[in-house]
Every structure is written in structure tokens, then in C-alpha cells.
Write a protein that holds these residues in place. Sequence first.
Motif, PDB file in Angstrom:
ATOM      1  N   GLU A 104       0.825  -1.213   0.000  1.00 14.25           N
ATOM      2  CA  GLU A 104       0.000   0.000   0.000  1.00 14.25           C
ATOM      3  C   GLU A 104       0.850   1.251   0.000  1.00 14.25           C
TER       4      GLU A 104
ATOM      5  N   ILE B 209       0.814   4.230  -3.010  1.00 14.99           N
ATOM      6  CA  ILE B 209       0.698   5.676  -2.850  1.00 14.99           C
ATOM      7  C   ILE B 209       1.794   6.392  -3.631  1.00 14.99           C
TER       8      ILE B 209
ATOM      9  N   ALA C  14       1.087   6.238  -7.404  1.00 19.16           N
ATOM     10  CA  ALA C  14       0.031   7.144  -7.852  1.00 19.16           C
ATOM     11  C   ALA C  14       0.499   8.594  -7.788  1.00 19.16           C
ATOM     12  N   ALA C  15       1.281   8.912  -6.784  1.00 18.63           N
ATOM     13  CA  ALA C  15       1.795  10.277  -6.689  1.00 18.63           C
ATOM     14  C   ALA C  15       2.705  10.579  -7.876  1.00 18.63           C
TER      15      ALA C  15
ATOM     16  N   ALA D 213      -0.812  16.564  -5.885  1.00 15.18           N
ATOM     17  CA  ALA D 213      -0.509  15.137  -5.777  1.00 15.18           C
ATOM     18  C   ALA D 213       0.256  14.827  -4.501  1.00 15.18           C
TER      19      ALA D 213
ATOM     20  N   ARG E 193      -2.004  14.912  -1.513  1.00  9.38           N
ATOM     21  CA  ARG E 193      -2.892  13.753  -1.487  1.00  9.38           C
ATOM     22  C   ARG E 193      -2.143  12.506  -1.045  1.00  9.38           C
ATOM     23  N   ALA E 194      -0.929  12.376  -1.548  1.00  9.37           N
ATOM     24  CA  ALA E 194      -0.128  11.220  -1.144  1.00  9.37           C
ATOM     25  C   ALA E 194       0.130  11.267   0.360  1.00  9.37           C
TER      26      ALA E 194
ATOM     27  N   ARG F 137      -1.734  12.598   2.656  1.00  8.83           N
ATOM     28  CA  ARG F 137      -2.945  12.234   3.397  1.00  8.83           C
ATOM     29  C   ARG F 137      -3.195  10.734   3.325  1.00  8.83           C
ATOM     30  N   ALA F 138      -2.916  10.161   2.166  1.00 15.18           N
ATOM     31  CA  ALA F 138      -3.071   8.711   2.041  1.00 15.18           C
ATOM     32  C   ALA F 138      -2.123   7.997   3.002  1.00 15.18           C
TER      33      ALA F 138
ATOM     34  N   ARG G 195      -3.412   8.191   6.509  1.00 20.98           N
ATOM     35  CA  ARG G 195      -4.533   7.280   6.695  1.00 20.98           C
ATOM     36  C   ARG G 195      -4.039   5.843   6.829  1.00 20.98           C
ATOM     37  N   LEU G 196      -3.039   5.526   6.049  1.00 18.43           N
ATOM     38  CA  LEU G 196      -2.442   4.193   6.145  1.00 18.43           C
ATOM     39  C   LEU G 196      -1.863   3.961   7.534  1.00 18.43           C
TER      40      LEU G 196
ATOM     41  N   ALA H 111      -2.539   5.583  10.264  1.00 19.69           N
ATOM     42  CA  ALA H 111      -3.577   5.621  11.309  1.00 19.69           C
ATOM     43  C   ALA H 111      -4.312   4.292  11.380  1.00 19.69           C
ATOM     44  N   TYR H 112      -4.510   3.684  10.237  1.00 18.88           N
ATOM     45  CA  TYR H 112      -5.263   2.442  10.219  1.00 18.88           C
ATOM     46  C   TYR H 112      -4.541   1.334  10.968  1.00 18.88           C
TER      47      TYR H 112
END
Lengths: 226, 226
Positions: free
Chosen positions: B159, B163, B166-167, B179, B182-183, B185-186, B189-190, B192-193
Motif C-alpha cells: 500500500e 501511494i 500514484a503520486a 498530488a 494527497r499522497a 494524506r493517504a 490514513r495508512l 492511522a489504520y
Amino acid sequence: MRKGEQTRHDILGEAVALASELGLEGLSIGPLASRLGMSKSGLFAHFGSKEELQLATLRRAQQRFEETVFRPALAAPRGLPRLRALFERWLAWADDPGLPGGCVILGATAEYDDRPGPIRDALAGAQHRLREAVARAVEIAVAEGHFGPETDPEQFAFELFAIVLAAHHDRRLLADPAARNRAGRAFERLVAYYAPRASMRGTVTGDRPSAGAGARSDLFAGKDAP
Amino acid sequence: MRKGEQTRHDILGEAVALASELGLEGLSIGPLASRLGMSKSGLFAHFGSKEELQLATLRRAQQRFEETVFRPALAAPRGLPRLRALFERWLAWADDPGLPGGCVILGATAEYDDRPGPIRDALAGAQHRLREAVARAVEIAVAEGHFGPETDPEQFAFELFAIVLAAHHDRRLLADPAARNRAGRAFERLVAYYAPRASMRGTVTGDRPSAGAGARSDLFAGKDAP
DNA sequence: GAGAAAATAGCACGAACGTTCGATAATAAC
DNA sequence: GTTATTATCGAACGTTCGTGCTATTTTCTC
């Protein structure tokens, strides 16, 4: 007048397959012609230039993507089920027998992402539209209550695309059969994170997040395409 | 005996930059030679074949990746800080002025991911080692208590890579300045999960002897200049 | 079926490519 | 400083590529 369109259609079918293996750049007229049992100049006359052949091949691949991946997904119920259908079809897209070398669009992107011109424009435009369409589908999912209201649709679209991209990479380069499964788990994690119940956030659950937020299409039967 | 190595070094520096723009396939000897103010045949003599030049260029790019991205990240404290440093440097890597056309390795992957041969082997091997190295860093983060114990290191590495991929894509094709954000933040989130539950389990491992910051650099262990 | 129009084939061109080879210049070794 | 070695050069070769031109065959129209 009609025979020409037929052969042009056949040519582009082979061209997509060939470009899948060798890229839009490596798509050369001679081998393509001999694959179709016709002469180089005969084939060339249909397009007038190599760039036109490349553009037509790219458009054909994009059209097939829309028909194979995107449009069928729109038939799924609004919200999360639709996104799930999109994701599944998107993953399967790279394994399409018509694409023996993987997604033509992704391959062309790697080749032309820093070479200005009509090909790059076509790639960027299509990518932009696709991302927007995904974001709209996410907005619908928010409206349906499948995701929390603070969900950022474009961020979601970015992360969904990231998963597909990495899955494509791992399947192509590493020939890793686990890639699809990993992509699936990444998707579930993505979906779970944006689920409306905030308790999901930052917690770690060993099992797959329950499909509470309308994961089953029969739960939302009746609401259909916009 | 030493003059040759110097020019070979200079050649590969330019070769990486050129391959970044045109791909490993588009890396042609003539233009590369004229960029360096030397003759085609003089340059060619250093490698003996184009494929050898491509392999050497790829190895050089991998070596630079390791020196610029991976090894410095190892200097960060074990666990999440190290992963964060890796992520930051990885994102910055694609903007390296020595890579005017983006990451050479990703470009080469798109070109050779379905063409068997030494280039593909070098790409797959390096990707495999990189992914394993990231997974080890994740294991350390688990041991440090930064992630929950049921964290799947390879899934995390997948994952994280997604990221970055995609960035890179969005920055290159769409020239999207958002970009990077966004990367980021992704990534959050990764992280944090996979963070451990609020019920503190504490940092379990006090002091397992770290391998040290400048540990090993066998990421792209390929024989260099033969 | 005749004629117009379109589709295809054959051929050749110029350019770019990787590669080879013999000659020359630069460097290292003694 | 001489010599042996290595690095570099210039020219050429054989391919492959995209493309243009001219016939010739095929297809469509009336």
C-alpha cells in the motif's frame, strides 16, 4: 466506403494488442501489417501518419476500457456497490486477453507523460475525466450514507487509483498471484476507513470490516442509475 | 586504466538523465554521445552492446535510489519515523533534478515488465528486495509498538508503494501540484489504520540491538562495473 | 455491367539506429 | 623517454523505420 471502415476496425484491434506488448512507441507499422496479412503502405493509407495510428489505437483502448470497465459498473446500484463493481472490473481489465502486455493506457502514460503533444493530451484528458467520474461515484456513496460526510471524493479516487496501479505493477513485473488479494484488502481498508461510523477509524481489526455500509447490492435494490 | 572508469562514470550520469526522459529503450547511443561531446563509437566501446549500456544505466539509477532514498531513511529512528522518512524521500525522488523525466526504474518497468531478459530480471529482483526491506521496516515499527501486532508487513509495503506510484503518476501526467498533498494524506490514513488500539500496549521492545542506521545496503546488490 | 471511387500493393527514399573496423591520440608502465 | 596499453575517433555497413508515389485491384454506384 464500408470495406475501409471494417479493415480499419480490424487494424485497431490488432494495434491495441501489439501496443499492449510493445507500447505505443514500439507499435511499428511493418509488423502490424504483416500480422494482418496486408502491406505496409496499404495499412499506412488508413491513417496518414504514425501519430494518427497511435492516437487511434489509444482512443480504441480507451473506448474498450469504458465499455468493459466503467459502463458496466454503472449498472450496479448507486454508492458503494457501484464502486466495488468498478474496482473489480478495473482489476480484471489488466488481465483481458486482448491486452497481453497489460493496460495500453498505463503503458502509454509511462512513455508520454513528459512528452508534450496530442498523445499526452489525450492521456491526461481521459485520466482527468475518469478521476472525476470516480469522484462523482464517491459523492453518490456519501449521499447514500455509505461513507461519512467528510469524505473527500477526489482523495478517495486518488487512493483507489493507487491500488489499481500497484496491483497492475505487481501482476506485470512480479507476476505475483497475491497481488489481486492484496489489492482487495487495500480496497476494503479504504472503504472501511471512510465508513460513516467513526469508531472504525484508527482501530485495527483483524477480520475484514463488516459489509455494513451497503456492500450488498440487494440491500439497496430499487435505487439505480442516475 | 583510470581514465576509462571516469568517462564511464560520466556517461552513466548522462545516461540516467536521458533514460529518464526517453526510457531505457529510447536511450540511443548517438544523442548520448553528442551530449557528452564524444563519438558514438568511442562511447560504444565502453559497453560493447546497447543492452549492456541499458543494464549499467539501470544499475546506476538503482544505486542512486538507494543512496538518495533508502539509506538516508535508515538513519531515522526505528519504526514509524523511519517509515515516514522513507516515504518523504521516496516522494522527493521523482523530483530529483537528475531525473528530468521521472523515475527511470518505473519507466523501465513499464517498458520491460512483459519482456523476459536480464533487464526485466534486474527490475523484478530489485523491486522484490525493496519491498522486503520496506516490510522489514514495518516489522520493526510493529515491534516498537507503532503499529498493531496483526499488521501485515507485506500488505503495508504494497500500500505504501501504491501511494508513491500514484503520486508519481499524477505529478508526471497531470502535473498536479496537489498530488504530493494527497499522497501525504493517504500515508497518514495508512499509518492511522495500522496504529495500535488506544488501549496502550506500550512499547514492548525496549532494546533489541538495532542493526544501526548505516546497516547494509544490499538493496540493489548487483555487480557493478565488471 | 460500365464507370467512378476507394482500398491496397509494390517500390524506393532518406533518416536513424546499433554495430564493426582500422587508424590515431592519449595515457600508463617501465 | 620509450614503449605498451588503452581510450577515442571517423567512416562505413546492414537494418529497420516512417513516409511518398504510382500502379493495380477491389468495391460501390448507377
